[in-house]
Enzyme design. Structure first.
Site, mmCIF file in Angstrom:
data_model
loop_
_atom_site.group_PDB
_atom_site.id
_atom_site.type_symbol
_atom_site.label_atom_id
_atom_site.label_comp_id
_atom_site.label_asym_id
_atom_site.label_seq_id
_atom_site.Cartn_x
_atom_site.Cartn_y
_atom_site.Cartn_z
ATOM 1 N N ASP A 90 24.472 -15.125 27.316
ATOM 2 C CA ASP A 90 24.388 -14.641 25.929
ATOM 3 C C ASP A 90 23.013 -14.971 25.354
ATOM 4 O O ASP A 90 22.623 -16.132 25.267
ATOM 5 C CB ASP A 90 25.479 -15.297 25.085
ATOM 6 C CG ASP A 90 25.734 -14.566 23.780
ATOM 7 O OD1 ASP A 90 24.760 -14.177 23.112
ATOM 8 O OD2 ASP A 90 26.905 -14.381 23.423
ATOM 9 N N SER A 140 26.670 -9.300 19.779
ATOM 10 C CA SER A 140 27.385 -9.497 21.041
ATOM 11 C C SER A 140 28.679 -8.700 21.137
ATOM 12 O O SER A 140 29.128 -8.395 22.240
ATOM 13 C CB SER A 140 27.699 -10.986 21.233
ATOM 14 O OG SER A 140 26.517 -11.739 21.318
ATOM 15 N N THR A 203 31.844 -12.280 22.877
ATOM 16 C CA THR A 203 31.664 -11.893 24.279
ATOM 17 C C THR A 203 32.941 -12.047 25.097
ATOM 18 O O THR A 203 33.393 -11.085 25.727
ATOM 19 C CB THR A 203 30.503 -12.672 24.909
ATOM 20 O OG1 THR A 203 29.304 -12.390 24.163
ATOM 21 C CG2 THR A 203 30.297 -12.284 26.356
ATOM 22 N N GLU A 372 30.683 -16.458 30.867
ATOM 23 C CA GLU A 372 29.630 -16.393 29.840
ATOM 24 C C GLU A 372 29.012 -17.762 29.600
ATOM 25 O O GLU A 372 29.717 -18.755 29.394
ATOM 26 C CB GLU A 372 30.187 -15.898 28.502
ATOM 27 C CG GLU A 372 29.080 -15.767 27.450
ATOM 28 C CD GLU A 372 29.569 -15.859 25.998
ATOM 29 O OE1 GLU A 372 28.815 -15.424 25.102
ATOM 30 O OE2 GLU A 372 30.667 -16.381 25.759
ATOM 31 N N ASP A 377 22.480 -18.553 23.545
ATOM 32 C CA ASP A 377 22.322 -17.822 22.286
ATOM 33 C C ASP A 377 22.263 -18.772 21.095
ATOM 34 O O ASP A 377 21.406 -18.638 20.212
ATOM 35 C CB ASP A 377 23.502 -16.859 22.147
ATOM 36 C CG ASP A 377 23.500 -16.081 20.847
ATOM 37 O OD1 ASP A 377 22.637 -15.209 20.678
ATOM 38 O OD2 ASP A 377 24.387 -16.343 20.007
ATOM 39 N N HIS A 381 19.302 -19.433 18.300
ATOM 40 C CA HIS A 381 19.520 -19.259 16.862
ATOM 41 C C HIS A 381 19.066 -20.499 16.089
ATOM 42 O O HIS A 381 18.570 -20.396 14.967
ATOM 43 C CB HIS A 381 21.000 -18.996 16.573
ATOM 44 C CG HIS A 381 21.439 -17.581 16.811
ATOM 45 N ND1 HIS A 381 20.779 -16.493 16.280
ATOM 46 C CD2 HIS A 381 22.493 -17.082 17.517
ATOM 47 C CE1 HIS A 381 21.399 -15.381 16.651
ATOM 48 N NE2 HIS A 381 22.444 -15.707 17.406
ATOM 49 N N ASP A 418 23.721 -9.907 27.064
ATOM 50 C CA ASP A 418 24.148 -8.935 26.065
ATOM 51 C C ASP A 418 22.981 -8.476 25.199
ATOM 52 O O ASP A 418 22.922 -7.349 24.751
ATOM 53 C CB ASP A 418 25.283 -9.499 25.198
ATOM 54 C CG ASP A 418 25.014 -10.921 24.731
ATOM 55 O OD1 ASP A 418 23.970 -11.504 25.070
ATOM 56 O OD2 ASP A 418 25.875 -11.475 24.015
ATOM 57 N N HIS A 419 22.021 -9.372 24.993
ATOM 58 C CA HIS A 419 20.841 -9.069 24.174
ATOM 59 C C HIS A 419 19.822 -10.169 24.386
ATOM 60 O O HIS A 419 20.098 -11.178 25.052
ATOM 61 C CB HIS A 419 21.208 -8.985 22.688
ATOM 62 C CG HIS A 419 21.903 -10.213 22.192
ATOM 63 N ND1 HIS A 419 21.253 -11.410 21.975
ATOM 64 C CD2 HIS A 419 23.213 -10.465 21.916
ATOM 65 C CE1 HIS A 419 22.118 -12.325 21.572
ATOM 66 N NE2 HIS A 419 23.327 -11.779 21.543
ATOM 67 N N HIS A 514 18.550 -12.148 16.951
ATOM 68 C CA HIS A 514 18.489 -11.414 18.207
ATOM 69 C C HIS A 514 17.247 -10.529 18.214
ATOM 70 O O HIS A 514 16.642 -10.269 17.178
ATOM 71 C CB HIS A 514 19.720 -10.526 18.377
ATOM 72 C CG HIS A 514 21.014 -11.277 18.422
ATOM 73 N ND1 HIS A 514 22.236 -10.636 18.353
ATOM 74 C CD2 HIS A 514 21.291 -12.592 18.540
ATOM 75 C CE1 HIS A 514 23.202 -11.532 18.430
ATOM 76 N NE2 HIS A 514 22.648 -12.729 18.527
#
Length: 555
Positions: A90, A140, A203, A372, A377, A381, A418-419, A514
Site C-alpha cells: 500500500d 485505496s 485494501t 497487504e 502507506d 502519510h 495500489d498507488h 497519495h
C-alpha cells in the site's frame, strides 16, 4: 554459471546482434563487396574484450539468460496456475521501491544501489495506471476494487462499480462486483487475507465486501445508513460464507480459511467487558449494536482458531488447523520498526505469510491469498521515510518466503501497489551515500548546501506535516503529536538517518498525500508473461483470472 559460460553466452548474443544488424543494413550499403566504407557488422574478440570481462555486462547477460529460462519453464496455458498470491504494498510507488532497495543493500554492508529486492528479480514486470474513475490521484478503495474485480471505480467505495453514490446505501444493490477471492471460493480453492492494517480497511475489504463507503468499518460508522439494509464491513467479513452462498444460489463454499491483521475494535461491542487482554483504550470495541463478532465467528467455525497475540499465533499447527481468525491489534498492527514494542507481541508480515501458506496449501485444489503491507502507506502519510522503507523491506522478505514455500510452476505471484506517494529521491548524492542521509555530492566528502546555504536530504516529500526530529522513535504516528512544520529547516546538527526523523515537506498539510503516478507490477509463475507494458489497474484481476481459470472453474 561460471565466467566462461557467461562469456560464451555473451558471444552468442553478440553474434545474433551482428546478424540482425547485417539484415537491417543490407539494403543501406554499397552493392560493391570491396567498398570499405560500408557499415561493419563483425566484431573481433579483441574489440569485445572490455565488454566481455566487465561485471555490468556479465551480470546483464546472466539476467537475460535467467529471464529466457523462466519464460520457457512457465506454462502459459489458461488455468495453469493452481495457486494465486497477490501482494499489495500500500503506497509503494516506484521511488519507495528504489529507496527501500538501496536501504536494504546498505543495511547489508553494500553500497546499496546494486541491491535487488526479492520481487525485483521476477522475470516479468509492467506498469499500472492508478487513477480512479472520478479522481486523478486515487485512494485505496477504488484502486483495490479495480485489482480484485477487473472494474475501475470511484474513490472511497468498495466492491461496487462507478454507478454507486458514495455514502448512499440504496445505490449498492445491482452495482456489486465479483472479486477474484470470491471466484476462488466458488472454484473450491482455499482463500486467505493478510494485512498489517485493519482487516476492515480499504485494501483487504475490497477482497470480500460491497460498501458504498470505505469508512463503514463497523455499524457505529454508518449513521442513519445502518437502517437502510447495508451491512458494515466487519459484519460482511464474518458472514462472508453465508452471504456468498445467498448471492450465488445452489453453491456451497467453505468460507475464508485465513484472516490475519489488525482492527479488533470493529468486531467488538462498545463494552469494556469485551476488551482484549492487550487493549489500549479503556473501551476497546466500537460496535453500537452490542454484537461481538469474534464470538459469532467462533460459533460459526467451532474448529477454527481465534488468536490475538504472538503466543496464540505461534501455537497454530498449520497441518491440523482448519482456519484462523487473527486480530493482533485494536487498530492497525504495529510498524515493522516498532513491532517489538507491542504489548502482547505481533507476528511479522513474513511470519503471517508463511503460516497462512502452511494452512492454505492443505487444499489439493489450490488457493488464493492476498497479502497487504498496509503500513508503508501510513508511514508515508506521517512523513516518515524510515518507517515506510523498513515496512517495504519486510514486505520484500514476505514475498521471498512465499517464493520459498510454493512451487513456481503452479503458483502465480503478483506484486504491485495500489498507488504511490509524493516521495522523491533527488539532489545528486554520490554512489553509496546513505539513502536517508544528507546529500554529499560526487567527488566530495562535504555535505552539499542548497541556495539558502542549508544542507538537504536525498529523500523528501512534496507535501505533508514536514520536519520533525524525534530521534530514535520507531512509531511513525508519533509525528501527529507535533505541530505541522513544513518548509526548509537547518539540518546541520540533525541525524536524518534516525528512525524518528520526519523529512521536510514543501506544502503544509495535516497528512502527506497519495500521488497519481503509475506503479510497478511484478510477476512470476504461470500467466506472469501477461504482465508487460502500461496497463489499466484492472488488468491485474484479468491476469489472475486467466492464470487460474477462475470463472470457468467456479461454474
Amino acid at each position: 554459471m561460471n565466467k566462461l559460460a557467461y562469456l560464451q553466452r555473451s558471444k552468442l548474443a553478440l553474434g545474433i546482434l551482428g546478424l540482425t544488424s547485417a539484415l537491417v543494413l543490407s539494403g543501406c550499403g554499397s552493392d560493391d563487396d570491396d567498398d570499405d566504407t560500408r557499415p561493419r557488422t563483425q566484431l573481433t574478440q579483441q574489440e569485445l574484450a572490455t565488454s566481455l570481462t566487465n561485471s555490468w555486462y556479465v551480470d546483464s547477460v546472466a539476467k537475460m539468460a535467467s529471464t529466457d529460462a523462466a519464460l520457457q519453464a512457465i506454462n502459459n496455458a489458461r488455468g495453469a496456475a493452481k495457486n494465486v498470491i497477490l501482494f499489495v504494498g500500500d503506497g509503494m510507488g516506484v521511488s519507495t521501491v528504489t529507496a527501500a532497495r538501496i536501504l536494504e543493500g546498505q543495511n547489508k554492508g553494500m553500497m546499496g544501489e546494486e541491491n535487488q529486492l526479492s520481487f525485483g528479480k521476477f522475470p516479468f514486470s509492467g506498469l499500472s495506471k492508478t487513477y480512479n474513475v472520478d479522481a486523478q490521484t486515487p485512494d485505496s478503495a477504488g484502486t483495490m476494487t479495480a485489482m480484485m474485480s477487473g472494474v475501475k471505480t470511484d474513490v472511497g467505495v468498495i466492491g461496487v462499480d462507478e454507478d454507486i453514490v458514495r455514502g448512499d446505501c440504496s445505490t449498492v444493490a445491482g452495482n456489486e462486483l465479483v472479486t477474484a477471492l470470491e471466484l476462488a471460493e466458488l472454484a473450491g480453492k482455499s482463500t486467505g487475507i493478510i494485512s498489517t492494517a485493519r482487516i476492515t480497511h480499504a485494501t483487504p475489504a475490497a477482497t470480500y465486501a460491497k460498501s458504498a463507503d470505505r469508512n463503514w468499518e463497523d455499524i457505529s460508522d454508518m449513521g442513519a445508513q445502518a437502517n437502510q439494509g447495508c451491512k458494515d464491513i466487519a459484519d460482511q467479513l464474518v458472514n462472508f460464507e453465508t452471504s456468498l452462498e445467498a448471492r450465488f444460489s445452489g453453491t456451497d463454499v467453505n468460507g475464508i480459511e485465513v484472516v490475519m491483521g489488525g482492527g479488533r475494535r470493529h468486531f467488538l461491542p462498545k463494552d469494556a467487558a469485551a476488551n482484549s487482554a492487550d487493549a489500549v483504550s479503556a473501551v476497546e470495541g466500537d460496535r453500537t449494536d452490542g454484537r461481538n463478532l469474534t464470538s459469532e465467528w467462533q460459533s460459526a467455525y467451532p474448529n477454527g482458531v481465534y488468536v490475538i497475540d504472538q503466543s496464540g499465533f505461534d501455537a497454530i499447527n498449520t497441518e491440523t488447523t482448519e482456519r484462523v481468525f487473527g486480530l493482533f491489534n485494536e487498530s492497525h498492527m504495529q510498524y515493522e520498526a516498532d513491532r517489538g514494542n507491542d504489548i502482547a507481541g505481533e507476528p511479522s508480515l513474513t511470519a503471517m505469510t508463511e503460516k497462512a501458506l502452511g494452512i492454505l496449501d492443505n487444499n489439493n485444489q489450490g488457493f488464493f491469498l492476498m497479502v497487504e503491507s498496509g503500513r508503508i502507506d501510513h508511514a508515508h502519510h506521517a512523513g516518515n521515510a524510515h518507517g515506510a522503507l523498513v515496512d517495504t523491506i519486510e514486505f520484500s522478505e514476505a514475498i521471498q518466503a512465499a517464493m520459498a514455500a510454493t512451487n513456481p510452476a503452479e503458483t502465480l505471484i503478483i506484486v504491485t501497489a495500489d498507488h504511490g506517494h509524493v516521495f522523491t529521491i533527488a539532489g545528486y548524492p554520490k554512489r553509496g551515500n546513505p539513502i536517508l542521509g544528507k546529500v554529499v555530492p560526487v567527488g566530495s566528502d562535504e555535505v552539499a548546501k542548497a541556495a539558502d546555504d542549508l544542507p538537504y536530504t536525498t529523500v523528501g516529500y512534496m507535501n505533508g506535516r514536514g520536519f520533525m526530529d524525534l530521534g530514535s522513535e520507531t512509531d511513525s504516528d508519533e509525528g501527529y503529536r507535533n505541530d505541522i512544520d513544513a518548509g526548509r529547516k537547518d539540518l546541520t546538527n540533525v541525524d536524518t538517518t534516525e528512525p524518528g526523523y520526519h523529512q521536510e515537506a514543501l506544502v503544509p498539510l495535516s497528512s502527506e498525500t497519495h500521488s497519481g503516478e503509475d506503479v510497478g507490477i511484478y510477476a512470476n509463475g504461470p500467466g506472469a508473461h501477461l504482465v508487460s507494458g502500461t496497463n489499466e489497474q484492472s488488468i491485474i484481476f484479468h491476469i489472475m483470472e486467466h492464470a487460474a481459470d477462475l470463472t470457468q472453474q467456479s461454474n
